[in-house]
Design an enzyme around this catalytic site. Structure first.
Site, PDB file in Angstrom:
ATOM      1  N   PRO A 194      -4.826   7.058   1.325  1.00  0.00           N
ATOM      2  CA  PRO A 194      -3.692   7.979   1.299  1.00  0.00           C
ATOM      3  C   PRO A 194      -2.785   7.833   2.531  1.00  0.00           C
ATOM      4  O   PRO A 194      -3.274   7.762   3.656  1.00  0.00           O
ATOM      5  CB  PRO A 194      -4.323   9.365   1.248  1.00  0.00           C
ATOM      6  CG  PRO A 194      -5.756   9.176   1.572  1.00  0.00           C
ATOM      7  CD  PRO A 194      -6.111   7.754   1.336  1.00  0.00           C
ATOM      8  N   GLU A 195      -1.495   7.755   2.279  1.00  0.00           N
ATOM      9  CA  GLU A 195      -0.505   7.686   3.343  1.00  0.00           C
ATOM     10  C   GLU A 195       0.317   8.977   3.297  1.00  0.00           C
ATOM     11  O   GLU A 195       0.010   9.878   2.523  1.00  0.00           O
ATOM     12  CB  GLU A 195       0.382   6.441   3.155  1.00  0.00           C
ATOM     13  CG  GLU A 195      -0.435   5.148   3.121  1.00  0.00           C
ATOM     14  CD  GLU A 195       0.429   3.895   2.948  1.00  0.00           C
ATOM     15  OE1 GLU A 195       1.606   3.926   3.316  1.00  0.00           O
ATOM     16  OE2 GLU A 195      -0.095   2.891   2.432  1.00  0.00           O
ATOM     17  N   HIS A 228     -21.050  13.271  -3.685  1.00  0.00           N
ATOM     18  CA  HIS A 228     -20.017  12.954  -2.701  1.00  0.00           C
ATOM     19  C   HIS A 228     -19.083  14.127  -2.417  1.00  0.00           C
ATOM     20  O   HIS A 228     -18.063  13.957  -1.768  1.00  0.00           O
ATOM     21  CB  HIS A 228     -19.216  11.740  -3.153  1.00  0.00           C
ATOM     22  CG  HIS A 228     -20.066  10.529  -3.397  1.00  0.00           C
ATOM     23  ND1 HIS A 228     -20.820   9.944  -2.382  1.00  0.00           N
ATOM     24  CD2 HIS A 228     -20.313   9.818  -4.520  1.00  0.00           C
ATOM     25  CE1 HIS A 228     -21.483   8.922  -2.890  1.00  0.00           C
ATOM     26  NE2 HIS A 228     -21.201   8.819  -4.180  1.00  0.00           N
ATOM     27  N   ARG A 244     -16.972   7.232   0.557  1.00  0.00           N
ATOM     28  CA  ARG A 244     -17.206   6.299   1.668  1.00  0.00           C
ATOM     29  C   ARG A 244     -17.329   7.013   3.014  1.00  0.00           C
ATOM     30  O   ARG A 244     -17.705   6.403   4.013  1.00  0.00           O
ATOM     31  CB  ARG A 244     -16.091   5.248   1.699  1.00  0.00           C
ATOM     32  CG  ARG A 244     -16.106   4.407   0.431  1.00  0.00           C
ATOM     33  CD  ARG A 244     -14.991   3.397   0.406  1.00  0.00           C
ATOM     34  NE  ARG A 244     -15.127   2.390   1.448  1.00  0.00           N
ATOM     35  CZ  ARG A 244     -14.234   1.438   1.695  1.00  0.00           C
ATOM     36  NH1 ARG A 244     -13.132   1.381   0.986  1.00  0.00           N
ATOM     37  NH2 ARG A 244     -14.440   0.559   2.648  1.00  0.00           N
ATOM     38  N   ARG A 299       8.957  -5.604  21.552  1.00  0.00           N
ATOM     39  CA  ARG A 299       7.635  -5.857  20.950  1.00  0.00           C
ATOM     40  C   ARG A 299       7.637  -7.172  20.183  1.00  0.00           C
ATOM     41  O   ARG A 299       8.487  -7.395  19.326  1.00  0.00           O
ATOM     42  CB  ARG A 299       7.255  -4.709  20.012  1.00  0.00           C
ATOM     43  CG  ARG A 299       6.981  -3.453  20.802  1.00  0.00           C
ATOM     44  CD  ARG A 299       6.460  -2.323  19.949  1.00  0.00           C
ATOM     45  NE  ARG A 299       6.329  -1.147  20.803  1.00  0.00           N
ATOM     46  CZ  ARG A 299       5.188  -0.791  21.399  1.00  0.00           C
ATOM     47  NH1 ARG A 299       4.093  -1.477  21.191  1.00  0.00           N
ATOM     48  NH2 ARG A 299       5.152   0.258  22.183  1.00  0.00           N
TER      49      ARG A 299
END
Ligand code: ZN
Length: 279
Positions: A2-3, A92, A117, A160
């Site tokens: 998820p972002e 889970h 996970r 950068r």
């Protein structure tokens, strides 16, 4: 994983279930997820009321009337489900909130965190410590806030030599972007993921900043649509079918020029791009 848009969607789905509602009980199934969970978490949440929900980067911040914040980190595989009847928890399902009814309603709500996970995390800490929190300290600006602009992006990337793709994933430079939306924003802006971050200046910085905002807003819109269309009580929230131009599309035609989408690995993560449209 998820972002920002998925986490924003989770926050929006949680709002009516949590805001101004009291925690009747909390279930904590284990002592650790990615890191140890706070001591006495269930006890500290019981009878507290959530006053407001916010988001910072990829984290949902749930503010409590105790002056504390419950932080939700979905990690790689975390997801949230909302029920109106007490669910049977699976292997889970590591955390559950039992919420008192909303004013004018008579049913409880249950919020369950599932994380096979266990790269996700839950933390509870004083609101006054937000800026010092290990996941939040030093985080770059929110791309959908007025702290973000082309000039700010250019300044953050200045000098950068890392690739612009990797710079976009650096949460200290800009918050909330992961692999999916980095690839999508670069495609939309016509910028190659291999280009050095320090060369993103002027018009290019404008294009990238605009593409980031456009990409994230479109995904949040899709998330909102999926909430309205699909979330039934008991439904999983936060994951929706994104309209992706290049991410995961290796070997397929570019939506703009029909050249085949290429993939390369940058810092161990796949980048997807059109070598004709992106320079
Ligand atoms: Zn193309």
């Amino acid at each position: 994983m998820p972002e920002l848009p998925e986490v924003e969607t989770v926050k929006q789905a949680l709002l009516p279930v949590l805001e101004n509602r009291r925690v009747l009980s909390a279930f904590v199934g284990r002592s650790n997820l990615r890191w140890p969970l706070p001591e006495n978490l269930a006890k500290r949440l019981k009878n507290r009321v959530f006053t407001r929900l916010t988001r910072r980067g990829k984290y949902v911040l749930m503010h409590l009337d105790s002056g504390e914040v419950l932080l939700l980190h979905l990690g790689m595989s975390g997801s949230v489900r909302i029920y109106q009847q007490k669910p049977d928890l699976g292997q889970h399902d590591h955390f559950m909130l039992e919420m008192a009814p909303q004013i004018g309603q008579n049913y409880l709500s249950y919020v369950v965190l599932n994380d096979p996970r266990r790269f996700g995390w839950i933390d509870l800490f004083a609101e006054s410590a937000i800026l010092k929190h290990k996941l939040l300290a030093g985080m770059g600006p929110e791309p959908l806030s007025n702290k973000f602009s082309a000039a700010q992006l250019e300044a953050a990337f200045k000098g950068r030599s890392v690739s612009v793709k990797n710079a976009l994933l650096n949460q200290t430079l800009i918050a909330g972007i992961g692999n999916i939306y980095a690839n999508e924003a670069l495609f939309l802006s016509g910028i190659s993921p291999r280009r050095k971050a320090g060369t993103i200046t002027g018009e290019r910085a404008n294009r990238l900043a605009t593409a980031i905002v456009t990409t994230l807003r479109a995904a949040i819109e899709d998330g909102g649509t999926s909430l309205r269309d699909h979330v039934q009580p008991g439904g999983e929230i936060g994951y929706f079918v994104q309209r992706l131009a290049v991410y995961g599309q290796a070997g397929k035609p570019c939506p703009r020029c029909s050249s085949l989408i290429k993939t390369i690995i940058q810092s161990g993560r796949s980048s997807f791009y059109c070598s004709r449209c992106q320079r």
